[in-house]
Each structure stands twice: as structure tokens, then as C-alpha cells.
Design a protein around this motif. Structure first.
Motif, PDB file in Angstrom:
ATOM      1  N   UNK A 200      -6.525   5.293  -7.070  1.00 48.01           N
ATOM      2  CA  UNK A 200      -6.590   4.345  -5.947  1.00 48.01           C
ATOM      3  C   UNK A 200      -6.061   4.992  -4.675  1.00 48.01           C
ATOM      4  N   UNK A 201      -4.956   5.738  -4.818  1.00 49.92           N
ATOM      5  CA  UNK A 201      -4.376   6.384  -3.632  1.00 49.92           C
ATOM      6  C   UNK A 201      -5.351   7.400  -3.048  1.00 49.92           C
ATOM      7  N   UNK A 202      -6.093   8.070  -3.930  1.00 49.44           N
ATOM      8  CA  UNK A 202      -7.082   9.046  -3.457  1.00 49.44           C
ATOM      9  C   UNK A 202      -8.221   8.330  -2.723  1.00 49.44           C
ATOM     10  N   UNK A 203      -8.741   7.264  -3.341  1.00 50.36           N
ATOM     11  CA  UNK A 203      -9.918   6.579  -2.793  1.00 50.36           C
ATOM     12  C   UNK A 203      -9.602   5.857  -1.489  1.00 50.36           C
ATOM     13  N   UNK A 204      -8.361   5.449  -1.359  1.00 50.35           N
ATOM     14  CA  UNK A 204      -7.969   4.678  -0.178  1.00 50.35           C
ATOM     15  C   UNK A 204      -7.663   3.253  -0.588  1.00 50.35           C
ATOM     16  N   UNK A 205      -6.421   2.831  -0.401  1.00 54.47           N
ATOM     17  CA  UNK A 205      -6.028   1.495  -0.864  1.00 54.47           C
ATOM     18  C   UNK A 205      -4.944   0.936   0.046  1.00 54.47           C
ATOM     19  N   UNK A 206      -4.940  -0.396   0.198  1.00 50.85           N
ATOM     20  CA  UNK A 206      -3.866  -1.057   0.947  1.00 50.85           C
ATOM     21  C   UNK A 206      -3.066  -1.884  -0.036  1.00 50.85           C
ATOM     22  N   UNK A 207      -1.761  -1.620  -0.120  1.00 50.47           N
ATOM     23  CA  UNK A 207      -0.916  -2.413  -1.009  1.00 50.47           C
ATOM     24  C   UNK A 207      -0.231  -3.490  -0.171  1.00 50.47           C
ATOM     25  N   UNK A 208      -0.440  -4.755  -0.574  1.00 44.69           N
ATOM     26  CA  UNK A 208       0.206  -5.865   0.137  1.00 44.69           C
ATOM     27  C   UNK A 208       1.215  -6.504  -0.811  1.00 44.69           C
ATOM     28  N   UNK A 209       2.484  -6.386  -0.450  1.00 43.98           N
ATOM     29  CA  UNK A 209       3.539  -6.946  -1.296  1.00 43.98           C
ATOM     30  C   UNK A 209       4.059  -8.207  -0.613  1.00 43.98           C
ATOM     31  N   UNK A 210       3.652  -9.371  -1.145  1.00 45.49           N
ATOM     32  CA  UNK A 210       4.049 -10.637  -0.525  1.00 45.49           C
ATOM     33  C   UNK A 210       5.349 -11.091  -1.162  1.00 45.49           C
ATOM     34  N   UNK A 211       6.447 -10.871  -0.453  1.00 45.58           N
ATOM     35  CA  UNK A 211       7.751 -11.228  -0.990  1.00 45.58           C
ATOM     36  C   UNK A 211       8.172 -12.596  -0.508  1.00 45.58           C
ATOM     37  N   UNK A 321     -12.050   6.784   7.245  1.00 45.20           N
ATOM     38  CA  UNK A 321     -10.770   6.216   6.807  1.00 45.20           C
ATOM     39  C   UNK A 321     -10.953   5.003   5.905  1.00 45.20           C
ATOM     40  N   UNK A 322     -12.183   4.762   5.506  1.00 44.50           N
ATOM     41  CA  UNK A 322     -12.473   3.547   4.719  1.00 44.50           C
ATOM     42  C   UNK A 322     -11.641   3.492   3.439  1.00 44.50           C
ATOM     43  N   UNK A 323     -11.104   2.321   3.158  1.00 47.39           N
ATOM     44  CA  UNK A 323     -10.300   2.148   1.938  1.00 47.39           C
ATOM     45  C   UNK A 323     -11.218   1.686   0.811  1.00 47.39           C
ATOM     46  N   UNK A 324     -11.653   2.637   0.013  1.00 51.20           N
ATOM     47  CA  UNK A 324     -12.666   2.341  -1.002  1.00 51.20           C
ATOM     48  C   UNK A 324     -12.115   1.453  -2.114  1.00 51.20           C
ATOM     49  N   UNK A 325     -10.840   1.664  -2.466  1.00 51.84           N
ATOM     50  CA  UNK A 325     -10.269   0.871  -3.561  1.00 51.84           C
ATOM     51  C   UNK A 325      -9.814  -0.516  -3.089  1.00 51.84           C
TER      52      UNK A 325
END
Length: 441
Positions: A200-211, A321-325
């Protein structure tokens, strides 16, 4: 019991404080030995605003973890978040005196140390300097320059900056709770460590941590961290809105959100009603689930849109820069019903819920594999990797262990201790921070 194998991650959140003790098993997975959780009082939007309450909450969580594991906690790795965190891109270079020698760890460290000298705004301090790509003598896109020849070594850095006072307050709480501060890590980075796969990090990913109090974002592309940000609202603003909108107390609002809440109002029919007991002899209140969902929906949309603005700022719409994952949601807020569908609908990006179970041993407690614990598991992983958060059996054994590590590195048997220089920048920073805290008192 083998020494030096145990580490501790401490997640100081807005709604809960979690301490996790763990070690690495022979398969490289993390075995959880003990967990402790307490209600977090004294933290607002990820920032400590009441020292005394935070200290007692930390002690409560730590004691619980110690009893659970039957071990004593020495130093911990802590996460930092809050709206004062910002990140910037910076590039820097060094000219090497002898280009006939290959580039080694010392050169990389020298380059990183140079970035730490950047002049920040008053009251700000650099928390992380994360190298992205290197250039050697103008040859670009080098991921690992070690072992190459070259005179000029330059790199692009992702620099994370935070408020000195907030960092000091966290350090103060840890110290007063009778613990040592092993390391401070940015929370979105810790969560990313726990729930994202390398692909995922390779493909492009945004991690959203909703605390509870903040929503953290970390964006990766080509295996490298590209953007981090902390948005100063999370699950608690949803609870606040339910409380105001339905005229009920916070505890009831929180329960309503967890039990009946949905991010998609179309789900509920008009005749679905939940009855809430009134306060002291008053009539019970009746609330339609449709209204409840509408309130939640409005707030969640706002949070997602804020995050989406950040994703666009990074440049997601740019083909390269597209986030594929797509997006990975984690944290307590990610457990809201139909949130995944809503996020996909607003952003048009593939979405999944991230569980921190990828790196955990198979027999781990199910509770720890919940998105609620993503940050704490990530901090524990960081502690194991840097050997920063430790568990003490007794003082003598600890001294023995230090002697052993010293012997190992001189004999060059231990591969782990040989590769330490990369981390030592951080250790130096931690030492500086510790001195700073000691003098501050």
C-alpha cells in the motif's frame, strides 16, 4: 526471562490512554504481554491541558498493563499529536571531503543533523526529520546512497514540527508518572506502521486515523512518507453535536453514537425510535434514529472534507502522485457504521478499515486487534525497533544488559546494534529533550 526484548508503547489520547507491553517472537511478529487502558482526563484535542489529571490517567493505564504482564515498566515510547503539528518539505546537501571513499552512515547522519539546525518559528521544535530521496552528484531518485561514491550528497526531507511547550508537557507527565521517556513519535506515523502494508505504501495510500480529539493523516507514495497533518477534531465533536442536538448528557450521546449511530442517514426508516431515560424523575426522551444519523452525517462529512483538502494539497489529483491504494481508516472513529461507504462516496477513492493485526502474533487478544489500538500498537513497534521503551525486571539485570550490549557491539556479533547509527539522531534529540526537561523543573 530474557532481558531487553520487551518494550512499551503509550498512547496518550483525548478519550483514552493505552499502555501496551510487548515483545517480538521468533517469527518477527509482536506478542502482546499486557495492556492497560484508562479514561483520559486532562487531554484536549490531542494536547495535554491538565497535567495532574493526565499523570493519574497514565499511572492507571500503566499499572493495569504491569499487573496484566507481571512486569515493571521502565521507559515508554509516546505518541504526539495535536493541531500544533505541521510538516514541511526541505532539501539540504553536504559536500564530502573525500569522494574516493564510499558514503556511509556518518555522512547520512551528518546530513540529517544539518536539517535539525533549521531555524523554526519561536516556540517550535523539530520532532522528526525523515529523508525521502537522495541525490548523489546530481544523480537523482536514489533510495539508499550507502556504499556509493560521490562528492555531493543531497536529500529531500519531510520535516515534522511541533510546539516545544506541548512536547515538554508530555515529557513532564511521563516523568511525574514515574516513567522514563524513551522516544516521541508522531501519532499518524505510528498508526501507519501498525496498519499499512508495504504494498500500500508503494502504491500510494492515505491513512486517516479518526481519534477522539484529532484526526491524523499520513500519506505514503513509493514507500516514502509524503505528507502528514493533524486535524483538530475527531469523534468527540460528533458526540458534542448529538448532545446539543438531542439535549441529552454526554454519556448518553456517546452510547447513542456507538450503539445506533450511522454515517448514512438513508439507512434508517422514520419510525425507528430510541428512548432515553430522563434525568432524575423527568420524562424519558424519544429520538428518531433518522435524526441521529443526520447529525452524525453532517459532522462526519465535515471531517472527511477537511481530510480530503489535505489529500488534494499533497497533490493526489496529479497523475504521478495518485494514491492507487486509496484510503485506510483507523482509530476508534473508524468503527462508525457505513463510514467506509461515505468516505468512498465523498472522495471517490477505494477505502478499507485498517486493523493493527498484520504485525501481531496469531494468538493476540482480539481487543488489541481493534482499530482503537492502532496508534498504541504502532508506538510499541517503534519501541521494539529503536529499543527505546523498556521493561525493567531489576536494576542489576539492566546494568548487566547494558554491559552485554556493549560487548556485543565490540565483538560485532549483534547485527541490530551495528545498525544503530541511523537511529542515533533521534536518540540525541531525546537526550537533548531529557536535559531540557530536567533543567525546566
Amino acid at each position: 526471562m530474557e532481558q531487553g526484548k520487551y518494550s512499551v508503547g503509550l498512547d496518550i489520547g483525548t478519550t483514552k490512554i493505552v499502555a501496551i507491553i510487548g515483545r517480538e517472537n521468533e517469527y518477527g511478529k509482536i506478542e502482546i504481554l499486557g495492556t492497560g487502558k484508562s479514561k483520559s482526563l486532562g487531554v484536549h484535542r490531542g494536547v495535554v491541558n491538565n497535567i495532574t489529571q493526565t499523570i493519574s490517567s497514565i499511572q492507571q493505564a500503566v499499572e493495569q498493563a504491569e499487573v496484566d504482564a507481571g512486569l515493571k515498566i521502565g521507559s515508554v515510547v509516546v505518541g504526539i499529536a495535536g493541531q500544533h503539528i505541521r510538516s514541511l518539505q526541505h532539501s539540504d546537501y553536504i559536500t564530502r571531503p573525500n569522494s574516493e571513499e564510499v558514503i556511509n552512515d556518518d555522512d547520512l547522519e551528518k546530513l540529517c543533523n544539518q536539517v535539525y539546525k533549521l531555524v523554526m518559528l519561536p516556540g517550535e521544535e523539530i520532532i522528526h526529520v525523515l529523508p525521502q530521496e537522495y541525490k548523489v552528484d546530481g544523480q537523482s531518485e536514489i533510495k539508499e546512497p550507502k556504499g556509493m561514491y560521490g562528492g555531493r550528497l543531497e536529500a529531500n526531507f519531510h520535516v515534522v514540527v511541533g510546539q516545544v511547550s506541548s512536547i515538554k508537557n508530555i515529557g513532564r507527565c511521563i516523568k511525574s508518572a514515574g516513567l522514563n521517556l524513551g522516544n516521541i513519535t508522531l501519532e499518524p506515523l505510528a498508526s501507519a506502521e501498525a496498519v499499512l502494508s508495504q504494498e500500500e505504501k508503494e502504491a500510494g495510500v492515505a491513512l486517516i486515523d479518526i481519534g477522539g480529539g484529532t484526526t491524523d493523516l499520513a500519506i505514503f507514495k513509493d514507500g516514502i512518507i509524503r505528507h502528514t497533518s493533524v486535524i483538530p477534531f475527531g469523534g468527540n465533536v460528533i458526540t458534542e453535536d448529538i448532545k446539543e442536538g438531542c439535549s441529552i448528557i454526554e454519556k448518553q450521546a456517546e452510547l447513542l453514537k456507538i450503539k445506533f449511530g450511522s454515517a448514512w442517514p438513508g439507512e434508517n426508516r422514520d419510525n425507528e425510535i430510541v428512548s432515553i431515560p430522563g434525568l432524575r424523575g423527568r420524562e424519558p426522551k424519544e429520538i428518531t434514529l433518522k435524526n441521529l444519523s443526520k447529525i452524525i452525517h453532517a459532522r462526519v462529512v465535515e471531517i472527511i472534507e477537511q481530510v480530503y483538502v489535505e489529500i488534494k494539497n499533497y497533490g493526489h489529483e496529479d497523475q504521478k502522485k495518485k494514491l492507487i491504494a486509496g484510503i485506510v481508516l483507523t482509530g476508534g472513529g473508524s468503527q462508525l457504521n457505513h463510514l467506509k461507504q461515505l468516505v468512498e462516496y465523498i472522495t471517490g477513492m477505494d477505502t478499507r478499515i485498517g486493523y493493527p493485526n498484520e504485525h501481531l502474533a496469531g494468538d493476540s487478544d482480539e481487543e488489541v486487534a481493534s482499530p482503537l489500538y492502532a496508534t498504541a500498537v504502532g508506538l510499541l513497534m517503534n519501541a521494539l525497533e529503536t529499543k527505546a521503551g523498556s521493561v525493567l525486571e531489576s536494576e542489576e539485570e539492566q546494568v548487566e544488559e547494558e554491559v552485554l550490549v556493549g560487548q556485543e557491539s565490540t565483538a560485532g556479533q549483534s547485527v541490530r546494534t551495528q545498525t544503530v547509527p541511523r537511529k542515533s539522531i533521534f536518540d540525541k534529540w531525546s537526550e537533548k529533550l531529557k536535559d531540557f526537561l530536567d533543567n525546566a523543573e
